[in-house]
Design an enzyme around this catalytic site. Sequence first.
Site, PDB file in Angstrom:
ATOM      1  N   GLY A  33       0.813  -1.213   0.076  1.00 13.44           N
ATOM      2  CA  GLY A  33       0.130   0.088   0.041  1.00 13.44           C
ATOM      3  C   GLY A  33       0.824   1.272  -0.092  1.00 13.44           C
ATOM      4  O   GLY A  33       1.922   1.154  -0.157  1.00 13.44           O
ATOM      5  N   ASN A  34       0.244   2.432   0.026  1.00 12.35           N
ATOM      6  CA  ASN A  34       0.959   3.502  -0.073  1.00 12.35           C
ATOM      7  C   ASN A  34       0.335   4.472   1.261  1.00 12.35           C
ATOM      8  O   ASN A  34      -0.538   4.425   1.856  1.00 12.35           O
ATOM      9  CB  ASN A  34       0.900   4.248  -1.252  1.00 12.35           C
ATOM     10  CG  ASN A  34      -0.293   4.574  -1.625  1.00 12.35           C
ATOM     11  OD1 ASN A  34      -1.045   5.482  -1.313  1.00 12.35           O
ATOM     12  ND2 ASN A  34      -0.802   3.907  -2.625  1.00 12.35           N
ATOM     13  N   ARG A  35       0.820   5.766   1.551  1.00 10.27           N
ATOM     14  CA  ARG A  35       0.334   6.692   2.622  1.00 10.27           C
ATOM     15  C   ARG A  35      -0.484   7.738   2.260  1.00 10.27           C
ATOM     16  O   ARG A  35      -0.936   8.522   3.001  1.00 10.27           O
ATOM     17  CB  ARG A  35       1.807   7.605   3.091  1.00 10.27           C
ATOM     18  CG  ARG A  35       2.761   6.537   3.559  1.00 10.27           C
ATOM     19  CD  ARG A  35       3.893   7.421   4.306  1.00 10.27           C
ATOM     20  NE  ARG A  35       4.936   6.785   4.450  1.00 10.27           N
ATOM     21  CZ  ARG A  35       5.288   5.925   5.565  1.00 10.27           C
ATOM     22  NH1 ARG A  35       4.240   5.765   6.458  1.00 10.27           N
ATOM     23  NH2 ARG A  35       6.410   5.224   5.660  1.00 10.27           N
ATOM     24  N   SER A  36      -1.214   7.356   1.033  1.00 14.00           N
ATOM     25  CA  SER A  36      -2.005   8.355   0.631  1.00 14.00           C
ATOM     26  C   SER A  36      -3.178   8.522   1.596  1.00 14.00           C
ATOM     27  O   SER A  36      -3.719   7.517   2.145  1.00 14.00           O
ATOM     28  CB  SER A  36      -2.511   7.966  -0.868  1.00 14.00           C
ATOM     29  OG  SER A  36      -3.809   9.080  -1.061  1.00 14.00           O
ATOM     30  N   ALA A 101      -3.870   7.853  -5.199  1.00 16.95           N
ATOM     31  CA  ALA A 101      -2.634   7.128  -5.417  1.00 16.95           C
ATOM     32  C   ALA A 101      -2.788   5.718  -5.657  1.00 16.95           C
ATOM     33  O   ALA A 101      -2.782   4.751  -4.940  1.00 16.95           O
ATOM     34  CB  ALA A 101      -1.592   7.211  -3.977  1.00 16.95           C
TER      35      ALA A 101
END
Length: 235
Positions: A33-36, A101
């Site tokens: 995943g990502n930090r968006s 994102a």
Amino acid sequence: ERRDSLPRDLTGCTLVVTAGGTREPLDPVRFLGNRSSGKQGFALARLAVQRGASVTVVAGATAELPVPAGVRVVNVTTAEQMRKAVHQLSERADIVIMAAAVADFRPVSVAESKIKKGNDEPTSIPLVKNPDILAEVVKRRDQGELPVTRVIVGFAAETGDEQGDVLTHARSKLNRKRCDLLVVNAVGEGKAFEVDSNMGWLLKADGTESALPLSSKNLMASRILDAVSSVLHTS
Ligand code: CTP
Ligand code: CA
């Protein structure tokens, strides 16, 4: 900003905005995943409703954000799910804004059971590229499959590197993606992710470039919708 002072320049428009990050599963308990946070997408959705639009957010993983009044939310997890939702909704959308994102890659395979320590420990994760949803939407419009879609907005989070500075990367991204507007966030130390403000540029397909000074995501949303509105009302 007082609600009654807002322009109602998006009255009658249908808008789809993606928000948050996609999550690509690795096994039943893990994902890439990502930090968006989804904050920019939700700020756009809230303001667009106030300016008269009918708004659907296609939301990946987000911080626990309240759903703005009057906004419809379609929740998705993976890029593939986001793609399906966006393609379906864009058929009726005057405006498509891709603020999410989207994971560029996903694991080639998803383990059916939890990956364990012990025998056969993995040393790497084979990845495959995800579809580029924004590029696909632009292509579909080119092919006449999205007759009502008039403004397509992309986002780019860029850092400078040996290849060039933020703006150079952003210009070539606009050329590659061929969306109508590209919102460029300069990222790096503490910028853009998980914070309340952004800074960058707004690039238009016609070559017009304007700076987006450091400001709240609400003010940023207002500048982005001003640009969307100007494309709508000049074409
Ligand atoms: N995007 C998308 N689908 C993807 C990746 C990105 O629709 N699989 C969209 C994003 O929502 C954003 C825009 O494309 O609006 C630009 O995303 P960005 O990650 O900056 O561009 P990429 O083409 O993925 O290039 P990079 O290698 O710089 O990540
Ligand atoms: Ca990317």
